[in-house]
Design a protein around this motif. Sequence first.
Motif, short mmCIF file in Angstrom:
data_model
loop_
_atom_site.label_atom_id
_atom_site.label_comp_id
_atom_site.label_asym_id
_atom_site.label_seq_id
_atom_site.Cartn_x
_atom_site.Cartn_y
_atom_site.Cartn_z
N SER A 36 16.88 33.02 103.79
CA SER A 36 17.64 32.00 103.08
C SER A 36 19.13 32.33 103.00
O SER A 36 19.50 33.46 102.67
CB SER A 36 17.10 31.82 101.67
OG SER A 36 17.84 30.84 100.96
N GLY A 38 21.93 31.25 100.70
CA GLY A 38 22.07 30.57 99.43
C GLY A 38 20.85 30.74 98.55
O GLY A 38 19.79 31.20 99.00
N PHE A 39 21.02 30.37 97.29
CA PHE A 39 19.94 30.47 96.31
C PHE A 39 19.62 29.08 95.74
O PHE A 39 20.39 28.14 95.89
CB PHE A 39 20.34 31.40 95.16
CG PHE A 39 20.62 32.81 95.58
CD1 PHE A 39 19.59 33.69 95.87
CD2 PHE A 39 21.92 33.28 95.70
CE1 PHE A 39 19.84 35.00 96.25
CE2 PHE A 39 22.20 34.58 96.08
CZ PHE A 39 21.15 35.44 96.36
N GLY A 40 18.50 29.01 95.06
CA GLY A 40 18.16 27.77 94.36
C GLY A 40 17.42 26.78 95.24
O GLY A 40 16.69 27.15 96.16
N LYS A 41 17.65 25.49 94.95
CA LYS A 41 16.93 24.42 95.62
C LYS A 41 17.18 24.40 97.12
O LYS A 41 18.31 24.52 97.59
CB LYS A 41 17.34 23.07 95.02
CG LYS A 41 16.56 21.89 95.58
CD LYS A 41 17.00 20.60 94.93
CE LYS A 41 16.23 19.41 95.52
NZ LYS A 41 16.67 18.13 94.92
N LYS A 42 16.12 24.26 97.88
CA LYS A 42 16.21 24.22 99.33
C LYS A 42 16.82 22.90 99.78
O LYS A 42 16.40 21.82 99.38
CB LYS A 42 14.80 24.39 99.92
CG LYS A 42 14.73 24.34 101.43
CD LYS A 42 13.35 24.76 101.93
CE LYS A 42 12.26 23.90 101.34
NZ LYS A 42 10.93 24.27 101.84
N LEU A 43 17.85 23.00 100.65
CA LEU A 43 18.50 21.80 101.18
C LEU A 43 18.00 21.45 102.57
O LEU A 43 17.85 20.28 102.91
CB LEU A 43 20.03 22.01 101.22
CG LEU A 43 20.73 22.24 99.88
CD1 LEU A 43 22.21 22.48 100.10
CD2 LEU A 43 20.51 21.06 98.94
N SER A 45 15.46 23.30 105.90
CA SER A 45 14.69 24.45 106.40
C SER A 45 14.04 24.12 107.73
O SER A 45 13.81 22.95 108.05
CB SER A 45 13.63 24.88 105.38
OG SER A 45 12.60 23.90 105.31
N GLN A 54 16.24 28.77 105.99
CA GLN A 54 16.68 27.68 105.12
C GLN A 54 18.10 27.87 104.60
O GLN A 54 18.64 28.98 104.55
CB GLN A 54 15.75 27.57 103.91
CG GLN A 54 15.82 28.74 102.94
CD GLN A 54 14.96 28.53 101.71
OE1 GLN A 54 13.87 27.96 101.78
NE2 GLN A 54 15.44 28.99 100.57
N ALA A 56 20.15 26.89 101.06
CA ALA A 56 19.86 26.53 99.68
C ALA A 56 21.12 26.02 98.99
O ALA A 56 22.23 26.12 99.51
CB ALA A 56 19.27 27.72 98.93
N LEU A 57 20.94 25.49 97.79
CA LEU A 57 21.99 24.76 97.08
C LEU A 57 23.20 25.61 96.72
O LEU A 57 24.33 25.18 96.87
CB LEU A 57 21.40 24.13 95.81
CG LEU A 57 22.35 23.28 94.96
CD1 LEU A 57 22.84 22.08 95.77
CD2 LEU A 57 21.66 22.83 93.68
N GLY A 62 22.31 35.26 99.56
CA GLY A 62 21.15 34.94 100.38
C GLY A 62 20.08 36.01 100.21
O GLY A 62 20.26 36.97 99.46
#
Length: 352
Positions: A36, A38-43, A45, A54, A56-57, A62
């Motif tokens: 990943s 980024g962290f949080g919600k997947k934008l 993938s 993926q 992420a938001l 990462g």
Amino acid sequence: MGTITFLIVLSILVFIHELGHFLAARYFGVTVHVFSIGFGKKLYSKQWMGTEWQFALVPLGGYVKMKGQDDTKPGLVENGNDSYNNKKPWQRIIILFAGPLANFLLAAVLYFSIAILGANSLSPTIGKIIKDSPAQRAGLQTEDKIVRINDTDIKTWKQIGETITQTKTALKFYVQRNNELRTFVINPEINDSENIFREKIKKRMIGIAPAPKLVTIYHSPIEAISYAYDKTIESSTMIFKGVQKLIQGIIPSSEIGGVITIGKVISDASESSFIALLAISALISVNLGVLNLLPIPALDGGHIMFNLYEIITRRKPSDKVFMYLTLLGWFILGSLMLLGIYNDINRIFLKG
């Protein structure tokens, strides 16, 4: 444009760091579930090579999620030879160290590129001479260009200081003045000065300051390798010492910068020149590598310490101790991030 450049540079640095972990893990046969940025919600993938890649938001870091590794579940046991927790401690250490190593290698590649494209440095041209200094008594003048000291050819201002401090006797300066080459014998004096950490030191000096002129130095591929190695070691050492001085209280906590400062530095560099952008990217990459090696739980360095403990004692830390130390590590990291943001905001209001 500056924000976009910042996000692109940071994403590349994070990608290279996590790629180091990923390649080492795959080399030892560990399954990587998620890679990943980024962290949080997947934008976005995509599944590839058995791994979910993926974006992420929150693009401020990462991670790679390996089978058998989860900081929130230190007692996690996933069976199989493809599980991280079933690998030998020395193999886990290599997987952990591979991330910071990738950042050091990236910095070396960037410094190599700078050397080939042309590294900018202060010209060895005198801009100011201190009154009653050895330089003034010897007859040096402003706008004199120092081209050689003893048998050392001088191309940058930095070389002047290095040559003076590395010798103990009088020096023969070869100076270009009005298209003429002149020579001066100067005996440096030991005077009070400051290092980059603003500590008082004693230093051999002749009493000159540089003119605001830049010189571009182009290196051959062989010279560029040496330049890249030296710059990577130099910047790594500087950051290690900086952390040490911060812990000792020599550098005040107000000097810590957060994501806003990093973004501004990258943005300013991108507006200055492509070479400046490469230089600051290399420095941040080294910084990322060094900081991740600090023995703080939740960082690569902390996990390396856990594995070294297992090698020495032949047993793993208890799940309870692991959990408490990991929480402490996250608390330390969170506090440093908040302090950095606080300092960033303070600087903005003070300038305003």
